[in-house]
Each structure stands twice: as structure tokens, then as C-alpha cells.
Motif scaffolding. Structure first.
Motif, PDB file in Angstrom:
ATOM      1  N   VAL A  68      -6.657   8.847  -0.863  1.00  0.00           N
ATOM      2  CA  VAL A  68      -5.993   8.248  -2.016  1.00  0.00           C
ATOM      3  C   VAL A  68      -5.033   9.243  -2.661  1.00  0.00           C
ATOM      4  CG1 VAL A  68      -6.367   7.108  -4.229  1.00  0.00           C
ATOM      5  CG2 VAL A  68      -8.097   6.925  -2.418  1.00  0.00           C
ATOM      6  N   ALA A  69      -3.877   8.765  -3.014  1.00  0.00           N
ATOM      7  CA  ALA A  69      -2.895   9.629  -3.666  1.00  0.00           C
ATOM      8  C   ALA A  69      -3.251   9.820  -5.131  1.00  0.00           C
ATOM      9  CB  ALA A  69      -1.504   9.016  -3.536  1.00  0.00           C
ATOM     10  N   LEU A  70      -3.306  11.062  -5.551  1.00  0.00           N
ATOM     11  CA  LEU A  70      -3.592  11.356  -6.954  1.00  0.00           C
ATOM     12  C   LEU A  70      -2.299  11.428  -7.752  1.00  0.00           C
ATOM     13  CD1 LEU A  70      -6.374  14.073  -6.533  1.00  0.00           C
ATOM     14  CD2 LEU A  70      -6.633  11.665  -7.108  1.00  0.00           C
ATOM     15  N   MET A  94       0.816  -1.197   0.000  1.00  0.00           N
ATOM     16  CA  MET A  94       0.000   0.000   0.000  1.00  0.00           C
ATOM     17  C   MET A  94       0.853   1.252   0.000  1.00  0.00           C
ATOM     18  SD  MET A  94      -2.960   0.861   2.628  1.00  0.00           S
ATOM     19  CE  MET A  94      -3.567  -0.779   2.281  1.00  0.00           C
ATOM     20  N   PHE A  95       1.728   1.328   0.960  1.00  0.00           N
ATOM     21  CA  PHE A  95       2.645   2.456   0.911  1.00  0.00           C
ATOM     22  C   PHE A  95       4.013   2.011   1.398  1.00  0.00           C
ATOM     23  CE2 PHE A  95      -0.284   3.373   4.601  1.00  0.00           C
ATOM     24  CZ  PHE A  95       0.322   2.444   5.380  1.00  0.00           C
ATOM     25  N   THR A  96       4.968   2.777   1.071  1.00  0.00           N
ATOM     26  CA  THR A  96       6.332   2.407   1.415  1.00  0.00           C
ATOM     27  C   THR A  96       6.744   3.089   2.695  1.00  0.00           C
ATOM     28  OG1 THR A  96       6.743   2.476  -0.934  1.00  0.00           O
ATOM     29  CG2 THR A  96       8.654   2.252   0.515  1.00  0.00           C
ATOM     30  N   LYS A  97       7.107   2.297   3.623  1.00  0.00           N
ATOM     31  CA  LYS A  97       7.561   2.858   4.880  1.00  0.00           C
ATOM     32  C   LYS A  97       9.012   3.268   4.672  1.00  0.00           C
ATOM     33  CE  LYS A  97       5.961   1.880   9.433  1.00  0.00           C
ATOM     34  NZ  LYS A  97       5.157   0.875  10.076  1.00  0.00           N
ATOM     35  N   SER A  98       9.334   4.420   5.061  1.00  0.00           N
ATOM     36  CA  SER A  98      10.719   4.836   4.860  1.00  0.00           C
ATOM     37  C   SER A  98      11.442   4.919   6.184  1.00  0.00           C
ATOM     38  CB  SER A  98      10.768   6.164   4.131  1.00  0.00           C
ATOM     39  OG  SER A  98      10.168   7.165   4.913  1.00  0.00           O
ATOM     40  N   ARG A  99      12.660   5.294   6.109  1.00  0.00           N
ATOM     41  CA  ARG A  99      13.521   5.312   7.293  1.00  0.00           C
ATOM     42  C   ARG A  99      12.876   5.976   8.497  1.00  0.00           C
ATOM     43  NH1 ARG A  99      14.393   8.454   2.404  1.00  0.00           N
ATOM     44  NH2 ARG A  99      12.880  10.006   2.946  1.00  0.00           N
ATOM     45  N   LYS A 100      13.095   5.351   9.563  1.00  0.00           N
ATOM     46  CA  LYS A 100      12.701   5.908  10.843  1.00  0.00           C
ATOM     47  C   LYS A 100      13.912   6.749  11.225  1.00  0.00           C
ATOM     48  CE  LYS A 100       9.768   5.017  14.464  1.00  0.00           C
ATOM     49  NZ  LYS A 100       8.330   5.169  14.461  1.00  0.00           N
ATOM     50  N   VAL A 112       0.868  14.790   7.640  1.00  0.00           N
ATOM     51  CA  VAL A 112       0.977  16.102   7.017  1.00  0.00           C
ATOM     52  C   VAL A 112       1.511  15.844   5.621  1.00  0.00           C
ATOM     53  CG1 VAL A 112       2.099  18.341   7.040  1.00  0.00           C
ATOM     54  CG2 VAL A 112       1.470  17.246   9.189  1.00  0.00           C
ATOM     55  N   VAL A 113       0.839  16.378   4.649  1.00  0.00           N
ATOM     56  CA  VAL A 113       1.297  16.179   3.280  1.00  0.00           C
ATOM     57  C   VAL A 113       2.569  16.989   3.056  1.00  0.00           C
ATOM     58  CG1 VAL A 113       0.737  16.400   0.848  1.00  0.00           C
ATOM     59  CG2 VAL A 113      -1.062  15.897   2.497  1.00  0.00           C
ATOM     60  N   ASN A 114       3.549  16.305   2.596  1.00  0.00           N
ATOM     61  CA  ASN A 114       4.819  16.972   2.320  1.00  0.00           C
ATOM     62  C   ASN A 114       4.966  17.236   0.832  1.00  0.00           C
ATOM     63  OD1 ASN A 114       7.485  17.895   2.579  1.00  0.00           O
ATOM     64  ND2 ASN A 114       8.257  15.858   2.047  1.00  0.00           N
ATOM     65  N   ALA A 115       4.452  16.344   0.047  1.00  0.00           N
ATOM     66  CA  ALA A 115       4.520  16.519  -1.400  1.00  0.00           C
ATOM     67  C   ALA A 115       3.479  15.634  -2.047  1.00  0.00           C
ATOM     68  CB  ALA A 115       5.910  16.139  -1.906  1.00  0.00           C
ATOM     69  N   GLY A 116       2.979  16.060  -3.167  1.00  0.00           N
ATOM     70  CA  GLY A 116       1.993  15.268  -3.870  1.00  0.00           C
ATOM     71  C   GLY A 116       0.570  15.724  -3.615  1.00  0.00           C
ATOM     72  N   PHE A 117      -0.368  15.046  -4.264  1.00  0.00           N
ATOM     73  CA  PHE A 117      -1.765  15.418  -4.151  1.00  0.00           C
ATOM     74  C   PHE A 117      -2.609  14.214  -3.767  1.00  0.00           C
ATOM     75  CE2 PHE A 117       0.276  18.451  -6.841  1.00  0.00           C
ATOM     76  CZ  PHE A 117      -0.304  19.665  -6.505  1.00  0.00           C
ATOM     77  N   PHE A 118      -3.629  14.486  -2.994  1.00  0.00           N
ATOM     78  CA  PHE A 118      -4.524  13.420  -2.555  1.00  0.00           C
ATOM     79  C   PHE A 118      -5.971  13.790  -2.793  1.00  0.00           C
ATOM     80  CE2 PHE A 118      -0.724  12.862   0.000  1.00  0.00           C
ATOM     81  CZ  PHE A 118      -0.577  11.485   0.099  1.00  0.00           C
ATOM     82  N   LYS A 119      -6.818  12.816  -2.588  1.00  0.00           N
ATOM     83  CA  LYS A 119      -8.239  13.120  -2.476  1.00  0.00           C
ATOM     84  C   LYS A 119      -8.727  12.373  -1.258  1.00  0.00           C
ATOM     85  CE  LYS A 119     -10.069   9.361  -5.395  1.00  0.00           C
ATOM     86  NZ  LYS A 119     -10.931   9.008  -6.530  1.00  0.00           N
ATOM     87  N   ARG A 131       6.477   8.808   4.836  1.00  0.00           N
ATOM     88  CA  ARG A 131       5.912   7.720   4.061  1.00  0.00           C
ATOM     89  C   ARG A 131       5.700   8.193   2.651  1.00  0.00           C
ATOM     90  NH1 ARG A 131       1.508   4.282   7.583  1.00  0.00           N
ATOM     91  NH2 ARG A 131       3.120   2.944   8.442  1.00  0.00           N
ATOM     92  N   THR A 132       5.945   7.322   1.737  1.00  0.00           N
ATOM     93  CA  THR A 132       5.640   7.706   0.365  1.00  0.00           C
ATOM     94  C   THR A 132       4.468   6.851  -0.083  1.00  0.00           C
ATOM     95  OG1 THR A 132       7.181   6.074  -0.542  1.00  0.00           O
ATOM     96  CG2 THR A 132       8.031   8.277  -0.144  1.00  0.00           C
ATOM     97  N   VAL A 133       3.657   7.420  -0.913  1.00  0.00           N
ATOM     98  CA  VAL A 133       2.486   6.718  -1.417  1.00  0.00           C
ATOM     99  C   VAL A 133       2.478   6.837  -2.930  1.00  0.00           C
ATOM    100  CG1 VAL A 133       0.000   6.454  -1.187  1.00  0.00           C
ATOM    101  CG2 VAL A 133       1.304   7.576   0.626  1.00  0.00           C
ATOM    102  N   LYS A 134       2.313   5.723  -3.566  1.00  0.00           N
ATOM    103  CA  LYS A 134       2.280   5.722  -5.026  1.00  0.00           C
ATOM    104  C   LYS A 134       0.942   6.230  -5.537  1.00  0.00           C
ATOM    105  CE  LYS A 134       6.272   4.011  -6.213  1.00  0.00           C
ATOM    106  NZ  LYS A 134       7.245   4.944  -6.850  1.00  0.00           N
ATOM    107  N   GLU A 135       0.989   6.842  -6.661  1.00  0.00           N
ATOM    108  CA  GLU A 135      -0.222   7.339  -7.303  1.00  0.00           C
ATOM    109  C   GLU A 135      -1.275   6.244  -7.371  1.00  0.00           C
ATOM    110  OE1 GLU A 135       0.440   9.292 -11.031  1.00  0.00           O
ATOM    111  OE2 GLU A 135      -1.579   8.819 -11.769  1.00  0.00           O
TER     112      GLU A 135
END
Lengths: 300, 300
Positions: free
Chosen positions: B111-113, B1-7, B67-74, B47-51
DNA sequence: CGGCTATTTGAGATCTTTCAAATTATGTGG
DNA sequence: CCACATAATTTGAAAGATCTCAAATAGCCG
């Protein structure tokens, strides 16, 4: 505008409970009561508002939150273009003014639909309190979060349902709220005008009237002026599912939607048909409530 | 679903490869457009989320805010009957998941747009943090309170405006948000489908398309697929005032409504045409943002 | 180059609104 | 308690906006 009344006795703090926000309000109540054993119980001020008068005017400086103790209100939001819309009909236990926190000024007009009584909670005090009372801040978050969901429900209703369904849901929700107040779920009085209902549901007054008549003709409800009787709760719920879209039939299948609003909304939905296990809502306002009838009209 | 990144490491200043990787509460504050007040900097996970993927699913247990750091969601809300409705299109700096606080479970699908990156804020930590960082709790209240107002604006739009006005407002608001992201106010790309727009504005996809065409024919905007150019901002704003009601002409007089959404909304509306005094939104995410283009598409 | 999805368009069907008017409360002064 | 003025609600008929259904285009993916 409103009458400032007695400071509540220095005993435990009394804050409205139950009803819509039920759990939340009750929690707030419990929490604000801080130490029931009376160590430092803060005291809150009461205010009474006459029917038709404003408790809050949009644009006023935000300073306090109110908890409805008795009576009925309507909250009205107006955008800068003069488009106004009724946002809700708060009643006993509801928290008012939260939309003002962010901008430091109230954004809604709050008008009493009946003589009413509210408790004033200075926001500053609340912040201070939160440092003393563990969990208070979380409770506040919870309540406001619920309000978010309420608004989302309203959005879905206006955005996706046909007039009949909107009205059906509205009536069910109102009934449930009345029940939380200790009244009957299916026999209650509308405290707001058709105009207000129309604004709230995003439809014209004539449509409200016609739709009410329609439901009445179907034998699902009885309408006598502002007195509503829900004759067939099941049918009403069914209609409440009718999506505006025709192809959305799946949403109407009797299989789904056992409850009006349940699934993901979880305990969050303080509206609609979920009676929240009908806890009887104790009234901690002995002295005060004595002068107020069961449906919130101040009688004394 | 989403990629967990470095803690990030438990140290104060988080460093990775010589670059700051994670956000501190201070950065959170800044990101959330709040005044910072330098204190210790706890570290948050990204966390990064694929489109096309879900960041959140309605019904999941609520544990963290994003908190959205980059990208767009709905964000999509669904009532139990299957009626769903897009509630918003969060982007950089927006706080996600707040509606889950009350019910302890998320109520919206998010959902990531586009490919996106978010910062995870465990709600519990936040509570703890609030005790350390003065004003943090108030900031949170403020943000959520703003969300309430945003929803109210959406309600008024759907409830009181005609399709054309709704779309006009939508485009202006989007433009303003894009501007806050450092892009052009009047030339941007829609990240969502017509379907999503329709759901958000409470109208059918065909109506969205037709209305878009209409505005285009009027020469007010240019539409090329999902690329929008606002040719006549003034005219668009004017149309945004058109109430659904015919008798509501007063709301259309060019005298009123100098700004799309301003008056009582005060500083609260960080959307719509109020550029929020155009603070350029510094990007504290050097290392990360480097790999993300100005409109939020993750390029790295 | 297909196959598929997203978007646009056209035309008629529907649901709401609009406009007008009747009808039913509510309130006030005598 | 009645008569009158005013406000709220209901109803009918027609106009209008948006939706539904159907089909044509346009774009994207492999």
C-alpha cells in the motif's frame, strides 16, 4: 568441524528433495540432475557434520550453499549486540546459506542437532549451471522467495500470537515436516532443546515448558521428554489461531482458517498444516540413506 | 487502483519530450545500488500509485517486480487466520514483490503511504535479461538475500528486544534510510501511522505512543505529530541494544555494539545505522524526479 | 464549525519473565 | 551397573512489561 566425505558418484546428481520446500527442492533436484541421461551431470560433494558441530559459522566467507541430505540443524542469527535468535530448524531438503549470497559471507550459524549429511553446492558453479540449465535460476529464486515467506510467517507468529498459539503452530509445522520425511505427523521427536524452541518462538525456556505442560494437561498433546505426540490435531490447530490480541476474536472463529496457513501463501507455505498432498518423497541417496534412519539420525 | 503510465518506446534510449522517461537495466542496477556494466537498455514501464491505494494485493498472480522510484509504501502480510502484520516500509530503490516469485502469486499487500511512482519489471523479461546482462541474476540473488537478512533482523528485534529498544532501532533505521534518500538522518517525517508502526514492531498502538513519549521525555527524541527529530543519536543507539531479557546485560555493555547492525551482516544491511558509505544515490530519473520532492511525495 | 480519525493517557488486567529451587536426564569413572 | 557431577526441564511465586478498556485530546476534512 565437519568431515568431508566421498564425492558422490558421477552418475546423476543427487540433491535432496521434498519436505518443507518440497516442491522447490524437488525442482532443484530435477534441475540439477540436468540430463538424467548423463551428458554432463555435475558432481557434488557431501559433508557430514557431527551432532553439536557447526556446519557454518556466521562471518565466514560465503562460497557454497548446502542442501540437507540427512539430519537436523538449527540456524542461529545474532545481531551485533549479541542478541541471538534461532531462525529455523532446517532438515532434509532444505537449502542453507542463502542469506550469505548478498553480503558474500554467511550471516547465520548453522549447527547440527544430530549427526547430519549435506550436499555442497558451490555458488559459482550454480551460476554457471544456470546458464546451461534452463530454469535453474528461476528455481533458485523460487526457493529463496519461499524462505522469505517462511520468515514472514515466523514474524507474524512472534509478533501477533500468544505463547500458546506459537507453540501450537510450531508443533503442527514440525509434524507436517516430519510427515514429509516419511514419519508420522503426530508422533515425533524434538531434536532441539527447550532453549532452542524458546529462542525460535521468542519466549523464555520456562514459558516453553509451562506451555507444553498446559497443552499436555488439556489433553491435546503428550510430552515425554522430547517425544511429542499430537493427540488432537484439530484442537491444536484451533489454538494456533489464537491471536495475542483479545479483540482479534474474529481470527478465532472456527469458520475461518480451515487450514493453518493457506490462502495467499498458496503453495508457498511449506510449513504448517498443509501436507502438500503428502507426496512420499523418494530418496535418491540409495547408498547413503541406507545408513541413515528415517528421522535423519545417521546410524552407520 | 493505480495509473498506468506511458509504455516507453521499444528503442534503446527512451526519450520523451526530450527527457528520459524510463529506466534501463543500467539504471535499474544503479537504482538498486549495484554496479552498472553498460549494456543495452531495455525499457520499463512506470506506474504511479495514489496515497492509500494498493500497488499489490496479496493473492494476485505474480508477474512483475517493482522498484520504488519515489514515495513510500508499507507491505502487509496476512496469515490465513486474519492475523496481519506490517512487514516493512519500502521506499526509493527498494524491490517489491519478491516474495511472490516462489508461489507465483503475491503474498503481501503493498500500500502506498504517499503518492508514489514505481518501475515495473516483468519477471519474465528479467530472466531473459539475465542472460544478456552479466551479473544481473547475481544482483537479483543478492538483493533478495539481503531481504532475507532484513527479515531476520526484524525477527530478532521482535523476538529479543523490549518495546523501547525496538522503537529505538526502528527510528535509527528510518533515519538512515532517509539519509540515503538525501534527507537528514535525524529529522524526518513518519509516513506511517502509529498503528502501522505497532504492527511492524509487534506491539500495540498505545505502547508505541507511550514509548515514543518516554523517549521524548528522556530528551532523546522530539515528537511532533509525525515529525521526528533525533536529538541524541548515541543514546538512541544505546537503547536499541537493550535486550528484553534482564540477564542479557552483556549485550548492553557500552563496549559492544558500536554500530546498530553491522558485524556479520556486512554490506548486507543497507538499513540501520550503517550509512552504506553514504553513496548519494544519484537520481537517473531527471524528468520524473523533478516533479517529486526529496522525501518522495509526488508534487507534480 | 462539527464530525471523525489519530494519538495520547490513565489504571487495572494479563501474560511472560524473573528468580529460586526441585526434579529428571545424561554422562563419566570405578 | 552404581554413584556422582552436570545439564536439561519443570514448577512455584512474585515482579514486570505490555495489553485492554475507557476517556480525554488533538488534528484533519468538508
Amino acid at each position: 568441524m565437519f568431515t568431508k566425505s566421498r564425492k558422490s558418484n558421477p552418475v546423476n546428481v543427487s540433491v535432496a528433495n521434498g519436505q518443507k520446500v518440497c516442491s522447490s527442492s524437488r525442482e532443484l533436484n530435477r534441475l540439477l540432475r540436468v540430463d538424467e541421461d548423463g551428458s554432463d551431470s555435475p558432481v557434488f560433494t557431501h559433508r557430514t557434520v557431527k551432532e553439536g558441530k557447526h556446519l557454518i559459522r556466521a562471518g565466514q566467507k560465503f562460497e557454497v550453499l548446502y542442501v540437507v541430505n540427512a539430519g537436523f540443524f538449527k540456524t542461529v542469527f545474532s545481531d551485533d549486540c549479541g542478541n541471538e535468535q534461532v531462525m529455523g530448524f532446517p532438515m532434509k531438503g532444505d537449502l542453507l546459506g542463502t542469506e550469505g549470497i548478498g553480503s558474500q559471507q554467511y550471516n547465520n550459524d548453522v549447527v547440527a542437532l544430530t549427526d547430519a549429511d549435506v550436499i555442497e553446492i558451490p555458488f559459482e558453479d550454480l551460476s554457471a549451471l544456470a546458464k546451461l540449465v534452463p530454469g535453474l535460476d528461476e528455481t533458485m529464486f523460487r526457493i529463496i522467495s519461499q524462505q522469505l515467506i517462511q520468515e514472514q510467517l515466523a514474524l507474524v507468529a512472534i509478533g501477533a500470537l500468544c505463547a500458546e498459539a506459537r507453540l501450537a503452530r510450531f508443533l503442527m509445522k514440525l509434524g507436517d515436516q516430519m510427515q514429509l520425511q516419511g514419519c508420522s505427523v503426530d508422533k515425533f521427536m524434538l531434536r532441539m532443546s527447550r532453549q532452542d524452541i524458546g529462542s525460535y518462538l521468542g519466549m523464555k525456556i520456562e514459558t516453553v515448558s509451562r506451555t507444553l505442560t498446559l497443552l499436555s494437561k488439556k489433553g491435546i498433546i503428550t510430552v515425554d521428554q522430547r517425544d511429542i505426540t499430537i493427540a488432537d490435531r484439530t484442537a491444536l490447530a484451533e489454538i494456533g489461531r489464537k491471536s495475542r490480541a483479545k479483540d482479534d476474536q474474529l481470527a478465532q472463529s472456527s469458520i475461518q482458517c480451515p487450514q493453518m496457513e493457506a490462502r495467499k501463501t498458496g503453495s508457498s507455505n511449506r510449513d504448517l498444516s498443509k501436507p502438500d498432498s503428502g507426496r512420499p518423497i523418494a530418496t535418491p541417496w540409495s547408498g547413503l540413506t541406507d545408513s541413515i534412519d528415517s528421522v535423519g539420525r545417521v546410524t552407520g
